[in-house]
Design a protein around this motif. Structure first.
Motif, mmCIF file in Angstrom:
data_model
loop_
_atom_site.group_PDB
_atom_site.id
_atom_site.type_symbol
_atom_site.label_atom_id
_atom_site.label_comp_id
_atom_site.label_asym_id
_atom_site.label_seq_id
_atom_site.Cartn_x
_atom_site.Cartn_y
_atom_site.Cartn_z
ATOM 1 N N LYS B 332 -60.868 7.503 -44.893
ATOM 2 C CA LYS B 332 -61.097 8.842 -44.364
ATOM 3 C C LYS B 332 -60.439 9.876 -45.273
ATOM 4 O O LYS B 332 -59.250 9.793 -45.570
ATOM 5 N N ALA B 333 -61.230 10.863 -45.722
ATOM 6 C CA ALA B 333 -60.683 11.892 -46.602
ATOM 7 C C ALA B 333 -59.871 12.882 -45.779
ATOM 8 O O ALA B 333 -60.348 13.402 -44.773
ATOM 9 N N LEU B 334 -58.644 13.123 -46.184
ATOM 10 C CA LEU B 334 -57.809 14.107 -45.494
ATOM 11 C C LEU B 334 -57.945 15.430 -46.235
ATOM 12 O O LEU B 334 -57.438 15.589 -47.339
ATOM 13 N N THR B 335 -58.677 16.365 -45.639
ATOM 14 C CA THR B 335 -58.932 17.610 -46.367
ATOM 15 C C THR B 335 -57.709 18.517 -46.352
ATOM 16 O O THR B 335 -57.379 19.127 -47.350
ATOM 17 N N LYS B 336 -57.055 18.617 -45.215
ATOM 18 C CA LYS B 336 -55.879 19.471 -45.165
ATOM 19 C C LYS B 336 -54.736 18.683 -44.539
ATOM 20 O O LYS B 336 -54.425 18.840 -43.359
ATOM 21 N N PRO B 337 -54.132 17.796 -45.331
ATOM 22 C CA PRO B 337 -53.126 16.935 -44.730
ATOM 23 C C PRO B 337 -51.867 17.695 -44.325
ATOM 24 O O PRO B 337 -51.418 18.589 -45.043
ATOM 25 N N THR B 338 -51.366 17.365 -43.173
ATOM 26 C CA THR B 338 -50.039 17.797 -42.755
ATOM 27 C C THR B 338 -49.329 16.506 -42.373
ATOM 28 O O THR B 338 -49.998 15.483 -42.198
ATOM 29 N N PRO B 339 -48.016 16.507 -42.254
ATOM 30 C CA PRO B 339 -47.350 15.260 -41.872
ATOM 31 C C PRO B 339 -47.935 14.658 -40.587
ATOM 32 O O PRO B 339 -48.100 13.444 -40.481
ATOM 33 N N THR B 340 -48.294 15.504 -39.624
ATOM 34 C CA THR B 340 -48.842 14.986 -38.379
ATOM 35 C C THR B 340 -50.178 14.290 -38.620
ATOM 36 O O THR B 340 -50.420 13.186 -38.125
ATOM 37 N N VAL B 341 -51.035 14.943 -39.392
ATOM 38 C CA VAL B 341 -52.335 14.344 -39.705
ATOM 39 C C VAL B 341 -52.132 13.010 -40.411
ATOM 40 O O VAL B 341 -52.772 12.002 -40.092
ATOM 41 N N CYS B 342 -51.223 13.004 -41.380
ATOM 42 C CA CYS B 342 -50.975 11.778 -42.137
ATOM 43 C C CYS B 342 -50.465 10.675 -41.229
ATOM 44 O O CYS B 342 -50.894 9.522 -41.331
ATOM 45 N N MET B 343 -49.576 11.023 -40.328
ATOM 46 C CA MET B 343 -49.048 10.009 -39.422
ATOM 47 C C MET B 343 -50.141 9.489 -38.505
ATOM 48 O O MET B 343 -50.231 8.290 -38.252
ATOM 49 N N ASP B 344 -50.973 10.388 -38.027
ATOM 50 C CA ASP B 344 -52.068 9.953 -37.148
ATOM 51 C C ASP B 344 -53.028 9.025 -37.875
ATOM 52 O O ASP B 344 -53.725 8.228 -37.240
ATOM 53 N N ASN B 345 -53.060 9.143 -39.198
ATOM 54 C CA ASN B 345 -53.951 8.274 -39.950
ATOM 55 C C ASN B 345 -53.234 7.032 -40.490
ATOM 56 O O ASN B 345 -53.715 6.390 -41.408
ATOM 57 N N GLY B 346 -52.091 6.754 -39.945
ATOM 58 C CA GLY B 346 -51.435 5.497 -40.269
ATOM 59 C C GLY B 346 -50.486 5.549 -41.441
ATOM 60 O O GLY B 346 -50.117 4.519 -41.997
ATOM 61 N N MET B 347 -50.069 6.770 -41.837
ATOM 62 C CA MET B 347 -49.128 6.847 -42.952
ATOM 63 C C MET B 347 -47.698 6.984 -42.451
ATOM 64 O O MET B 347 -47.448 7.485 -41.360
ATOM 65 N N ALA B 348 -46.774 6.530 -43.277
ATOM 66 C CA ALA B 348 -45.357 6.693 -42.981
ATOM 67 C C ALA B 348 -44.658 7.057 -44.272
ATOM 68 O O ALA B 348 -45.106 6.689 -45.352
ATOM 69 N N PHE B 349 -43.550 7.803 -44.160
ATOM 70 C CA PHE B 349 -42.873 8.298 -45.353
ATOM 71 C C PHE B 349 -41.365 8.204 -45.178
ATOM 72 O O PHE B 349 -40.780 8.860 -44.324
ATOM 73 N N LEU B 350 -40.767 7.352 -45.972
ATOM 74 C CA LEU B 350 -39.317 7.234 -45.973
ATOM 75 C C LEU B 350 -38.799 8.152 -47.070
ATOM 76 O O LEU B 350 -39.048 7.924 -48.242
ATOM 77 N N THR B 351 -38.092 9.221 -46.676
ATOM 78 C CA THR B 351 -37.712 10.217 -47.680
ATOM 79 C C THR B 351 -36.510 9.757 -48.495
ATOM 80 O O THR B 351 -35.760 8.874 -48.102
ATOM 81 N N GLU B 352 -36.377 10.454 -49.603
ATOM 82 C CA GLU B 352 -35.298 10.210 -50.545
ATOM 83 C C GLU B 352 -33.943 10.477 -49.888
ATOM 84 O O GLU B 352 -32.973 9.794 -50.137
#
Lengths: 326, 521
Positions: B332-352
């Protein structure tokens, strides 16, 4: 392209208060024929003096990204002590004493913040209540009338200009000199821009912080004195909630709540702008109940402008990894 | 060594100015410097090179007074040198020009130069003599060939000009040694040339320079002496004439991978792509980034500090915006990703920076783990949280990531070790069962045992079919963990290596491309 848009946004944001002022003057001028007169403008400046004086002190505090919520209480306490204890004293003794009292009030704030490391917001919120509490206690919860000397001072005009404006001008000139022409003034800006860098550069950050709260305290007391000499009595609401127009004046004048940006000339403009609104509302016979509403909208505009400005600046100054040809 | 008296006046070129012997330093029981010793000479440029974490910064921070040494001895101009703090160091004649410049952007150049000691109108009174300040500032600026009015706000200067102002400040403070930490990373070629001219001029005036850089080409061009550090040890010390770029690289790497890394079964990594990135470009940050991450794959991202790795991660997770390109997550193409959108699409981000961005330090472990998944456990009319189910799953997760605390409801995260804190963050994300997991420096600042456990969790996650994008500054870690490694430099992908073709020298070479383009080819 993006850069131009940002720069344009910046220009608009920087001059937002000026635009607002122009719009207000035109609107009020159209609505009332008494508004656009020299007498009325002198009146506006006279009435804005006490806010401007206190806001000048507040500017120092805001420049280091601090806050002082206790200025209204400081005003009331100084006025109450003047009215209750300094009754028989000649003005030349009483007035400086009031300024010293304000200094002590500010020094207490500064001590709490720099030595006991209490957050400025909490410190000055508590001294707001402490200050008003002590003042109410001294005044026995009654109106405090000022002595004849104080009232005479308030009513006198020198060279056709009311004494309040003279005091205001004096405070402004001193503040300008301190901010622009002394090491301390320049260090205030440095501390506000980046306290860590300032410490690394060898600036005594605590001393600068302490000093700005002292300055704010003196200005609050002087503002109380000026206001008191104009209204003749200090009621229990004297100085009540004055911190709002004071902070709004500074922020409207371009001083950032985030520190490091702004100056006292802008602050003075902000104070006059707020008074212009109040005056215009009176002149146009507006419903008194909408005064607070209008003032709060202006404060909102001020704060909103400040944070938008900060966002744009951050975008302009974001660190670049790639060096791209322009 | 007997030059104590002569040094303070005008050091003879080549005389030893700063002698470092047996310098040791540990942080929290971990030794980061082990008996490092070298000599800095007046009128010479010493190049200091090493990988990230090799101890360069620590050494310089000790010289600059930011840290105190544990043991060892530093002689400065023949006298014992032990700065009490940065201010003390600068008073004694050491100027440290950090990568992140220490200037006040809201003040003018002159004000920055004299912020602690302005020239006064009348001695004893606080009034600034603006004319004198301008004049002195102009002289200092002329010394660094910067032809700009000293009343200009620092805000308006380019990065290169700001650097010259810092140098002028060092000259104003009568510095005998000037330390440069990666001075050219944000400079254009012309600005770099200009900087080198100034450094050469300083050298002729008898000022000693310590020059830290990843750009080995610059080191060869500029330095007289070269010192190589690796893992807190001094591994090479030579005159420029006796050193080559190839040799520097092989001195900088050359570690053995021990049993730190659990075995990986690469055969699994053949799933469908879970994250596809096409031509992501953001002006000033990254350019033309394209890659695809498959289910079950660990894709390592290597590069030097400031190569744009974290910036890329932030763009992928929708924190920062991007100019052009495409991000496709699970088809699925994320046209305007925000952290919420990314999370809803199954992404996770462990920050530095887990302390600042990943954790609520004042909250207990279970609250932290549950934080990002609350919605999945809320239902019904008032979206009331099903705490029985949530608590059961949180406990299971906490056991699964092996957080070493018994009472997860009463132990505050701030009281945990770095390794356990990291596991809490990982547990928080795993509870959402991500299919794309971006890890930015997942093992920074945690001990070896905890590292190994984090590696096992990553392997387990990949085996479960998630795609993992792992950013790391430790080449060993990437070599040990990844199926594929892509190397970034200057915001671009410079090379991609498949497992089996990993060669640490090649990886480093790709990351330092700029530094070797002229000499090594």
């Amino acid at each position: 392209m993006n850069g131009y848009r940002n720069r344009f946004a910046m220009l608009a944001l920087q001059n937002a208060p000026l635009l607002l002022f122009a719009v207000l003057v035109i609107v009020f001028g159209l609505m009332s024929d008494r508004f656009l007169t020299p007498v009325n403008f002198l009146n506006i400046i006279n009435q804005s003096s006490h806010i401007a004086i206190i806001a000048i002190g507040m500017t120092f505090v805001l420049l280091i990204a601090g806050i002082d919520l206790s200025v209204g209480a400081n005003m009331y306490l100084s006025a109450a002590i003047l009215g209750v204890f300094f009754v028989g004293m000649p003005p030349l003794v009483a007035f400086p004493l009031v300024a010293v009292l304000g200094l002590a009030f500010g020094a207490f704030n500064g001590f709490m913040i720099t030595q006991l490391r209490v957050a400025a917001f909490i410190t000055t919120l508590s001294t707001l209540f402490i200050g008003r509490g002590i003042a109410l206690y001294f005044s026995g919860n009654k109106m405090v009338p000022f002595s004849k000397d104080v009232l005479t001072f308030g009513r006198t005009a020198y060279l056709g200009i009311p004494s309040a404006i003279w005091v205001f001008a004096l405070v402004l000139i001193i503040a300008l000199i301190v901010l622009k022409m002394t090491t301390f003034g320049r260090q205030v800006y440095a501390v506000g821009a980046d306290p860590d860098a300032a410490a690394k550069a060898g600036i005594n950050v605590r001393r600068v912080t302490f000093a700005v709260y002292c300055i704010c305290g003196v200005c609050a007391a002087v503002g109380g004195l000026v206001s008191g000499s104009q209204v003749a009595v200090a009621s229990s609401t004297f100085g009540f909630q004055k911190e709002f127009p004071v902070i709004a004046a500074a922020v409207l004048g371009g001083t950032s709540l985030f520190g490091g940006r702004g100056g006292v000339l802008g602050t003075v403009f902000g104070a006059v702008l707020i008074q212009t609104v109040e005056n215009g509302l009176v002149m146009t016979n507006a419903n008194p109940y909408i005064y607070p509403l209008v003032i709060s909208v202006i404060i909102f505009i001020a704060v909103f402008t400040d944070s938008s400005r900060t966002t744009v600046l951050e975008r302009l100054e974001r660190r670049k990894i790639r060096v791209e040809p322009d | 060594m007997s030059a104590a008296a002569s040094v303070s006046a005008a050091p003879a070129a080549g005389a030893p100015l700063l002698e470092i012997e047996g310098l040791c330093k540990s942080f929290f029981g971990v030794e980061v410097l082990h008996k490092v010793g070298f000599t800095v000479h007046a009128g010479r440029v010493l190049g200091l090179v090493g990988e990230n974490g090799s101890g360069k910064s620590t050494t310089m921070n000790i010289i600059g007074g930011v840290h105190q040494m544990d043991s060892g001895r530093i002689m400065f101009g023949g006298a014992d040198y032990r700065p009490k703090g940065p201010r003390d160091a600068s008073k004694q004649g050491i100027a440290f020009i950090h990568q992140e410049l220490n200037l006040f952007r809201n003040l003018s150049i002159a004000e920055n130069l004299f912020i602690t000691e302005f020239p006064k109108l009348v001695p004893g009174l606080p009034f600034i003599d603006r004319g004198a300040a301008r004049k002195r500032a102009s002289e200092l600026l002329a010394a660094v060939d910067l032809d700009i009015p000293p009343t200009t706000l620092v805000n308006r200067l380019s990065q290169g000009e700001r650097q010259l102002v810092e140098i002028a400040k060092a000259l104003g403070a009568k510095a005998k040694i000037i330390i440069f930490d990666e001075p050219t990373t944000s400079l254009t070629t012309r600005e770099t040339d200009r900087l080198f001219d100034i450094i050469n001029k300083l050298r002729q005036q008898g000022i000693a320079i310590i020059y830290i850089s990843h750009i080995l080409d610059d080191i060869m061009r500029l330095c007289d002496d070269i010192v190589v550090l690796r893992d807190g040890n001094l591994v090479g010390k030579a005159l420029k004439a006796d050193m080559t770029i190839e040799r520097m690289i092989s001195l900088m790497v050359g570690r053995n991978i021990d049993q730190l890394f659990p075995p990986r079964d690469s055969a699994i990594a053949a799933g469908p792509p879970v994250l596809e990135v096409r031509n992501i470009t953001q002006r000033g940050t990254v350019k033309d980034i394209s890659f695809s991450l498959r289910a079950g794959e660990v894709l390592g991202v290597s590069g030097l500090m400031g190569a744009g790795r974290s910036e890329l991660a932030r763009i992928l997770f929708g924190i920062d915006d991007f100019g052009s390109g495409e991000i496709i997550v699970n088809g699925k193409a994320l046209t305007k990703p925000t952290p919420t959108v990314c999370m809803d699409n199954g992404m996770a981000f462990l920050t530095e920076d887990r302390r600042a961005e990943g954790l609520m330090m004042e909250a207990p472990i279970d609250h932290n783990i549950a934080l990002s998944s609350l919605q999945a456990y809320a239902g019904g009319f008032a979206h009331k949280i099903d705490s029985t189910r949530l608590n059961a799953d949180v406990s299971k997760m906490s056991a699964s990531v092996q957080i070493g605390a018994r009472d997860i409801a009463n132990t505050l995260v701030k009281n945990l070790s770095g390794g356990n804190q990291q596991k809490v963050v990982i547990g928080k994300w795993l509870l959402r069962e991500p299919t794309v997991f971006i890890l930015d420096e997942p093992t920074r600042g945690i001990d070896v045992g905890a590292k190994n456990e984090v590696y096992k969790i990553i392997n387990r996650l990949a085996a479960g079919g998630a795609g993992i994008l792992m950013i790391s500054s430790e080449i060993e870690e990437l070599v040990g963990m990844s199926d594929r490694i892509m190397v970034m430099a200057h915001g671009e992908i410079r090379a991609t290596f498949e497992r089996g073709a990993f060669d640490r020298e090649e990886l480093l070479r790709a990351a330092m491309w700029d530094g070797i383009r002229s000499n090594a080819k």
